[in-house]
Write an enzyme that holds these catalytic residues in place. Sequence first.
Site, PDB file in Angstrom:
ATOM      1  N   THR A  86      -8.227   3.783   9.139  1.00  0.00           N
ATOM      2  CA  THR A  86      -9.454   2.933   9.193  1.00  0.00           C
ATOM      3  C   THR A  86      -9.542   2.077  10.551  1.00  0.00           C
ATOM      4  O   THR A  86      -8.461   1.542  11.167  1.00  0.00           O
ATOM      5  CB  THR A  86      -9.380   1.842   8.080  1.00  0.00           C
ATOM      6  OG1 THR A  86      -9.179   2.393   6.774  1.00  0.00           O
ATOM      7  CG2 THR A  86     -10.751   1.059   8.242  1.00  0.00           C
ATOM      8  N   ARG A 132      -9.550   8.478  -0.151  1.00  0.00           N
ATOM      9  CA  ARG A 132     -10.507   8.909   0.643  1.00  0.00           C
ATOM     10  C   ARG A 132     -11.501   9.977   0.235  1.00  0.00           C
ATOM     11  O   ARG A 132     -10.811  10.802  -0.782  1.00  0.00           O
ATOM     12  CB  ARG A 132      -9.905   9.145   2.003  1.00  0.00           C
ATOM     13  CG  ARG A 132      -9.243   8.065   3.038  1.00  0.00           C
ATOM     14  CD  ARG A 132      -8.441   8.312   3.981  1.00  0.00           C
ATOM     15  NE  ARG A 132      -8.423   7.364   4.919  1.00  0.00           N
ATOM     16  CZ  ARG A 132      -8.961   6.865   5.770  1.00  0.00           C
ATOM     17  NH1 ARG A 132     -10.112   7.536   6.174  1.00  0.00           N
ATOM     18  NH2 ARG A 132      -8.916   5.790   6.598  1.00  0.00           N
ATOM     19  N   ARG A 165      -6.879  12.738   1.713  1.00  0.00           N
ATOM     20  CA  ARG A 165      -5.849  12.859   2.632  1.00  0.00           C
ATOM     21  C   ARG A 165      -4.350  12.089   1.689  1.00  0.00           C
ATOM     22  O   ARG A 165      -3.511  12.310   2.258  1.00  0.00           O
ATOM     23  CB  ARG A 165      -5.985  12.674   3.899  1.00  0.00           C
ATOM     24  CG  ARG A 165      -5.929  11.033   4.037  1.00  0.00           C
ATOM     25  CD  ARG A 165      -6.302  10.701   5.537  1.00  0.00           C
ATOM     26  NE  ARG A 165      -7.593  11.103   6.093  1.00  0.00           N
ATOM     27  CZ  ARG A 165      -8.047  10.797   7.078  1.00  0.00           C
ATOM     28  NH1 ARG A 165      -7.405  10.012   7.989  1.00  0.00           N
ATOM     29  NH2 ARG A 165      -9.363  11.044   7.439  1.00  0.00           N
ATOM     30  N   HIS A 212      -5.914   3.650  -1.225  1.00  0.00           N
ATOM     31  CA  HIS A 212      -7.247   4.155  -0.898  1.00  0.00           C
ATOM     32  C   HIS A 212      -7.413   5.387  -1.063  1.00  0.00           C
ATOM     33  O   HIS A 212      -6.520   6.583  -0.720  1.00  0.00           O
ATOM     34  CB  HIS A 212      -7.105   3.982   0.720  1.00  0.00           C
ATOM     35  CG  HIS A 212      -8.324   4.180   1.481  1.00  0.00           C
ATOM     36  ND1 HIS A 212      -8.418   4.035   2.896  1.00  0.00           N
ATOM     37  CD2 HIS A 212      -9.497   4.683   1.221  1.00  0.00           C
ATOM     38  CE1 HIS A 212      -9.840   4.376   3.173  1.00  0.00           C
ATOM     39  NE2 HIS A 212     -10.351   4.548   2.355  1.00  0.00           N
ATOM     40  N   HIS A 259      -3.892  -4.572   7.769  1.00  0.00           N
ATOM     41  CA  HIS A 259      -4.085  -3.432   8.639  1.00  0.00           C
ATOM     42  C   HIS A 259      -3.166  -3.430   9.880  1.00  0.00           C
ATOM     43  O   HIS A 259      -3.291  -4.481  10.742  1.00  0.00           O
ATOM     44  CB  HIS A 259      -5.581  -3.075   9.253  1.00  0.00           C
ATOM     45  CG  HIS A 259      -5.541  -1.786   9.701  1.00  0.00           C
ATOM     46  ND1 HIS A 259      -5.764  -0.717   8.905  1.00  0.00           N
ATOM     47  CD2 HIS A 259      -5.542  -1.277  11.160  1.00  0.00           C
ATOM     48  CE1 HIS A 259      -5.853   0.543   9.733  1.00  0.00           C
ATOM     49  NE2 HIS A 259      -5.864   0.157  10.853  1.00  0.00           N
ATOM     50  N   GLU A 293     -11.355  -9.296   3.225  1.00  0.00           N
ATOM     51  CA  GLU A 293      -9.806  -8.917   3.986  1.00  0.00           C
ATOM     52  C   GLU A 293     -10.105  -8.840   5.407  1.00  0.00           C
ATOM     53  O   GLU A 293     -10.996  -7.944   5.785  1.00  0.00           O
ATOM     54  CB  GLU A 293      -9.315  -7.758   3.201  1.00  0.00           C
ATOM     55  CG  GLU A 293      -8.011  -7.494   3.725  1.00  0.00           C
ATOM     56  CD  GLU A 293      -7.224  -6.037   3.286  1.00  0.00           C
ATOM     57  OE1 GLU A 293      -6.354  -5.511   3.884  1.00  0.00           O
ATOM     58  OE2 GLU A 293      -7.426  -6.001   2.100  1.00  0.00           O
ATOM     59  N   GLU A 344      -8.823   0.506  -2.565  1.00  0.00           N
ATOM     60  CA  GLU A 344      -9.847   0.557  -1.416  1.00  0.00           C
ATOM     61  C   GLU A 344     -10.500   1.754  -1.345  1.00  0.00           C
ATOM     62  O   GLU A 344     -10.133   2.808  -1.592  1.00  0.00           O
ATOM     63  CB  GLU A 344      -8.842   0.541  -0.048  1.00  0.00           C
ATOM     64  CG  GLU A 344      -7.896  -0.466   0.372  1.00  0.00           C
ATOM     65  CD  GLU A 344      -7.045  -0.617   1.395  1.00  0.00           C
ATOM     66  OE1 GLU A 344      -6.668  -1.295   1.999  1.00  0.00           O
ATOM     67  OE2 GLU A 344      -6.932   0.590   1.780  1.00  0.00           O
ATOM     68  N   ASN A 351       0.895  -1.094   0.009  1.00  0.00           N
ATOM     69  CA  ASN A 351       0.135  -0.072   0.032  1.00  0.00           C
ATOM     70  C   ASN A 351       0.916   1.318   0.020  1.00  0.00           C
ATOM     71  O   ASN A 351       1.628   1.435   0.870  1.00  0.00           O
ATOM     72  CB  ASN A 351      -0.878  -0.123   1.206  1.00  0.00           C
ATOM     73  CG  ASN A 351      -1.918   1.155   1.288  1.00  0.00           C
ATOM     74  OD1 ASN A 351      -1.613   2.278   0.954  1.00  0.00           O
ATOM     75  ND2 ASN A 351      -3.021   0.679   1.713  1.00  0.00           N
ATOM     76  N   HIS A 381       0.851   6.392   1.980  1.00  0.00           N
ATOM     77  CA  HIS A 381       1.758   7.073   2.837  1.00  0.00           C
ATOM     78  C   HIS A 381       2.705   7.843   2.301  1.00  0.00           C
ATOM     79  O   HIS A 381       3.317   8.749   2.752  1.00  0.00           O
ATOM     80  CB  HIS A 381       1.851   6.556   4.141  1.00  0.00           C
ATOM     81  CG  HIS A 381       0.589   6.149   5.041  1.00  0.00           C
ATOM     82  ND1 HIS A 381      -0.220   7.128   5.544  1.00  0.00           N
ATOM     83  CD2 HIS A 381       0.058   5.059   5.339  1.00  0.00           C
ATOM     84  CE1 HIS A 381      -1.085   6.636   6.271  1.00  0.00           C
ATOM     85  NE2 HIS A 381      -1.156   5.373   6.023  1.00  0.00           N
TER      86      HIS A 381
END
Length: 249
Positions: A104, A48, A52, A46, A197, A154, A73, A10, A13
Site C-alpha cells: 500500500t 487483495r 497475493r 489484507h 505501515h 488509521e 483490510e 498483521n 506475509h
Amino acid sequence: MSTRVRLGVNIDHVATIRNARGGAAPDPVRAAIIAEQAGADGITLHIREDRRHVREDDLFRMVEAVKLPINLEMACAEEMLASALKVKPHAVCLVPERREERTTEGGLDVAGQHNHVAPFVRQLREAGVRVSLFIDPDLRQMEAAQSLGAPVVEIHTGAFCEAVAEDDQARAARELEAIRVAAKDGAARGLEIHAGHGITYESVSPIAAVPEVRELNIGHFIVGEAIFVGLPNAIAEMRRRIDLARSAA
C-alpha cells in the site's frame, strides 16, 4: 496514567511465503494463533484483489480459530464487501489498492472519493462491523472521515518510517509532526486513532508516544524478524518497545 496502546499483528506475509511456493505451509492461521498466545491484541489481514497474501478461506478459518478481534483490510470493492458481510469480522479497514503496487503506497483519498466510499462505510456499519479508514496524516482527510461516519481512522505512517530508515532526521521530524497534528485533530473530532505501515523497532517508539494513538497495526517487520528470533519473541519485543515509549510519554 497513559492509555495502553493495542498491538494488532498483521499476518499477511506468512501467507506471502506460503503462496510463493504453493501448498499449505506456512499457515497464516497458525501464525495468528501463535500471535494470540504471544500477547497480540488483535489480528490484521489484507485480502487483495490478486490474493497475493491471505485468501477468503484463511479468513473463514481464522474467525473460527482465533478469539482475538479480526481486522480485515480491504479495498472498496463489491467482491470484498461480500466476503466481509458474510464473515462480519470485528473491524474492516478500508484501504486503497492498485494491482501493480508492491505494498500500500498511501492513504485512501476519502475526501476525493467520498461518494464511492460512503456506501461501503454505511453497509458495514449496518452489519455491525466497526469501520476504519486508512488515511494519510492530512486534516482534509480527517474531516472527510468524520463526515462519512467512520468511527476509526488509521494514520498511514509509511513516510515517517521511510525517513527513519534512511536516517533523514529533518524529514522524519516533519512527518512525525504531521502525524501528531492529524492525530490530535482526529481525536478532537471524536475519531479513534490507529496507526500503521512500515513500522519497525526503530520507528515504533515516536508513534507509540503520540497520546491520541490507541492501536498500532504492524506486520511485515514482525514476520521478517520472526525468521530470526521466532514470532513470539518478535511480538514481545515490539510490545516492550510500545509500552516503554508510552510510559515515557
